[in-house]
Motif scaffolding. Structure first.
Motif, PDB file in Angstrom:
ATOM      1  N   PRO A 244       0.823  -1.211   0.000  1.00 37.62           N
ATOM      2  CA  PRO A 244       0.000   0.000   0.000  1.00 37.62           C
ATOM      3  C   PRO A 244       0.856   1.259   0.000  1.00 37.62           C
ATOM      4  O   PRO A 244       0.457   2.286  -0.560  1.00 37.62           O
ATOM      5  CB  PRO A 244      -0.809  -0.123   1.298  1.00 37.62           C
ATOM      6  N   SER A 245       2.027   1.208   0.623  1.00 37.68           N
ATOM      7  CA  SER A 245       2.894   2.384   0.686  1.00 37.68           C
ATOM      8  C   SER A 245       3.443   2.738  -0.688  1.00 37.68           C
ATOM      9  O   SER A 245       3.509   3.912  -1.058  1.00 37.68           O
ATOM     10  CB  SER A 245       4.044   2.147   1.672  1.00 37.68           C
ATOM     11  N   THR A 246       3.855   1.729  -1.472  1.00 32.93           N
ATOM     12  CA  THR A 246       4.323   2.007  -2.829  1.00 32.93           C
ATOM     13  C   THR A 246       3.196   2.598  -3.660  1.00 32.93           C
ATOM     14  O   THR A 246       3.383   3.579  -4.380  1.00 32.93           O
ATOM     15  CB  THR A 246       4.851   0.729  -3.494  1.00 32.93           C
ATOM     16  N   VAL A 251       0.745   7.678  -6.084  1.00 32.07           N
ATOM     17  CA  VAL A 251      -0.386   8.603  -6.162  1.00 32.07           C
ATOM     18  C   VAL A 251       0.004   9.980  -5.639  1.00 32.07           C
ATOM     19  O   VAL A 251      -0.323  11.011  -6.243  1.00 32.07           O
ATOM     20  CB  VAL A 251      -1.588   8.060  -5.355  1.00 32.07           C
ATOM     21  N   ARG A 252       0.756  10.027  -4.555  1.00 34.33           N
ATOM     22  CA  ARG A 252       1.058  11.274  -3.860  1.00 34.33           C
ATOM     23  C   ARG A 252       2.364  11.939  -4.310  1.00 34.33           C
ATOM     24  O   ARG A 252       2.694  13.030  -3.871  1.00 34.33           O
ATOM     25  CB  ARG A 252       1.092  11.020  -2.361  1.00 34.33           C
ATOM     26  N   GLY A 253       3.133  11.256  -5.164  1.00 31.43           N
ATOM     27  CA  GLY A 253       4.331  11.872  -5.718  1.00 31.43           C
ATOM     28  C   GLY A 253       5.542  11.832  -4.817  1.00 31.43           C
ATOM     29  O   GLY A 253       6.516  12.543  -5.055  1.00 31.43           O
ATOM     30  N   GLY A 254       5.535  11.034  -3.780  1.00 32.55           N
ATOM     31  CA  GLY A 254       6.666  10.926  -2.866  1.00 32.55           C
ATOM     32  C   GLY A 254       6.378   9.915  -1.787  1.00 32.55           C
ATOM     33  O   GLY A 254       5.251   9.393  -1.682  1.00 32.55           O
ATOM     34  N   ASN A 255       7.359   9.607  -0.974  1.00 28.64           N
ATOM     35  CA  ASN A 255       7.217   8.569   0.049  1.00 28.64           C
ATOM     36  C   ASN A 255       6.001   8.812   0.944  1.00 28.64           C
ATOM     37  O   ASN A 255       5.806   9.913   1.459  1.00 28.64           O
ATOM     38  CB  ASN A 255       8.478   8.500   0.908  1.00 28.64           C
ATOM     39  N   SER A 256       5.188   7.778   1.110  1.00 27.50           N
ATOM     40  CA  SER A 256       3.962   7.867   1.902  1.00 27.50           C
ATOM     41  C   SER A 256       3.751   6.576   2.677  1.00 27.50           C
ATOM     42  O   SER A 256       4.183   5.506   2.243  1.00 27.50           O
ATOM     43  CB  SER A 256       2.749   8.113   1.001  1.00 27.50           C
ATOM     44  N   ASN A 257       3.069   6.689   3.812  1.00 29.32           N
ATOM     45  CA  ASN A 257       2.703   5.525   4.604  1.00 29.32           C
ATOM     46  C   ASN A 257       1.354   5.017   4.112  1.00 29.32           C
ATOM     47  O   ASN A 257       0.321   5.644   4.333  1.00 29.32           O
ATOM     48  CB  ASN A 257       2.631   5.898   6.092  1.00 29.32           C
ATOM     49  N   GLY A 258       1.367   3.880   3.443  1.00 31.58           N
ATOM     50  CA  GLY A 258       0.142   3.350   2.865  1.00 31.58           C
ATOM     51  C   GLY A 258      -0.901   2.966   3.889  1.00 31.58           C
ATOM     52  O   GLY A 258      -2.102   2.963   3.589  1.00 31.58           O
ATOM     53  N   LEU A 259      -0.473   2.643   5.098  1.00 28.50           N
ATOM     54  CA  LEU A 259      -1.431   2.229   6.124  1.00 28.50           C
ATOM     55  C   LEU A 259      -2.263   3.400   6.636  1.00 28.50           C
ATOM     56  O   LEU A 259      -3.327   3.197   7.231  1.00 28.50           O
ATOM     57  CB  LEU A 259      -0.695   1.574   7.297  1.00 28.50           C
TER      58      LEU A 259
END
Length: 278
Positions: A244-246, A251-259
């Motif tokens: 989910p993080s990838t 979607v968000r254009g940078g590192n994100s916590n998918g959880l």
């Protein structure tokens, strides 16, 4: 798919080591091994035959799954030529026990498999292209049956990159949403990670801090899987990511916590949903 019996033989007793797999009433055979046991694999008589093979591993730039699909009239000889490729860590080979595969047959299988892998988009396909081969109608039908058996065995041998995608319209209560700066993506947890559905949106610009995700997004743009639409990007196909993080980071254009960035229709985070389920 019909119910079937799989005969799995662990050559050295190690479930991740050299192993063979067969299906009841099928003339094909699969042989798989980690790269650390490639010398043992190459000694096997089956690999002197025509067949198709899969090299699987991790793309060094993006960290995503990567796959190479090839064919050869002598698989062992061809595999020796792949020693300079450093991305792969395991190999899976399919041959015919009745030695009935021709050069045209394996080229046909290779072409169809590369097309399926590109359409699926769950792994980076290292192959540049394949012309495949045209077969007489009866031969093509026979190879399509052989192909279905291969696809049935691949997940058992650890290759899930050809699994059919989840239908977006089914079980809509389980759909998850990622929203940021006026764009929205729709997705869902899968057995292999997380799928983002066709038509989902992504931000147009990368974040300044984006590094690995910048490369991944640019790869998707190069393949036409993401396309620019005005002030945002849009997914042109269902795409399955490893986590989910990838998916959220694309979607968000940078590192994100998918959880935390994926939520259901009531705004509940994926992290909370999974905690509730357990």
């Amino acid at each position: 798919m019909q119910a079937t019996t799989i005969k799995l033989f662990l050559v050295h007793g190690n479930p991740n080591g050299l192993r063979t797999a067969e299906l009841s009433n099928w003339s094909g055979k699969a042989i798989a091994a980690p790269r650390t046991e490639i010398s043992e694999l190459l000694k096997r008589d089956e690999l002197a035959s025509p067949g198709v093979y899969f090299l699987t591993g991790v793309d060094p730039k993006s960290g995503d799954r990567a796959i190479y699909i090839g064919e050869a009239e002598n698989v062992a000889s061809r595999l020796k030529g792949h020693s300079s490729r450093d991305f792969w860590n395991s190999v899976t080979v399919f041959v015919s026990k009745d030695e009935n595969l021709t050069k045209a047959h394996i080229r046909y299988l290779e072409g169809v498999l590369i097309g399926k892998a590109n359409d699926n988009s769950s792994a980076i396909v290292v192959n540049s292209a394949s012309s495949g081969a045209k077969l007489p109608e009866s031969d093509a039908a026979e190879m399509d049956v052989f192909l279905q058996k291969c696809l049935q065995l691949l997940p058992v041998l650890g290759i899930s990159d050809f699994n059919e995608k989840i239908d977006q319209t089914s079980e809509t209560k389980e759909l998850l949403y990622c929203r940021i700066r006026g764009v929205m993506a729709t997705g869902k947890r899968t057995a292999n990670g997380f799928i983002v559905f066709e038509g989902s949106q992504a931000v147009l610009e990368h974040r300044p801090s984006a590094t690995r995700m910048r490369d991944k997004r640019e790869q998707l743009l190069d393949k036409g899987l993401l396309q620019e639409r005005g002030d945002h990007l849009i997914f042109t196909k269902d795409i399955e990511f490893g986590s989910p993080s990838t998916a959220g980071s694309i979607v968000r254009g940078g590192n994100s916590n998918g959880l935390t960035c994926w939520r259901n229709s009531n705004g509940v985070q994926l992290k909370e949903l999974e905690t509730t389920e357990t």
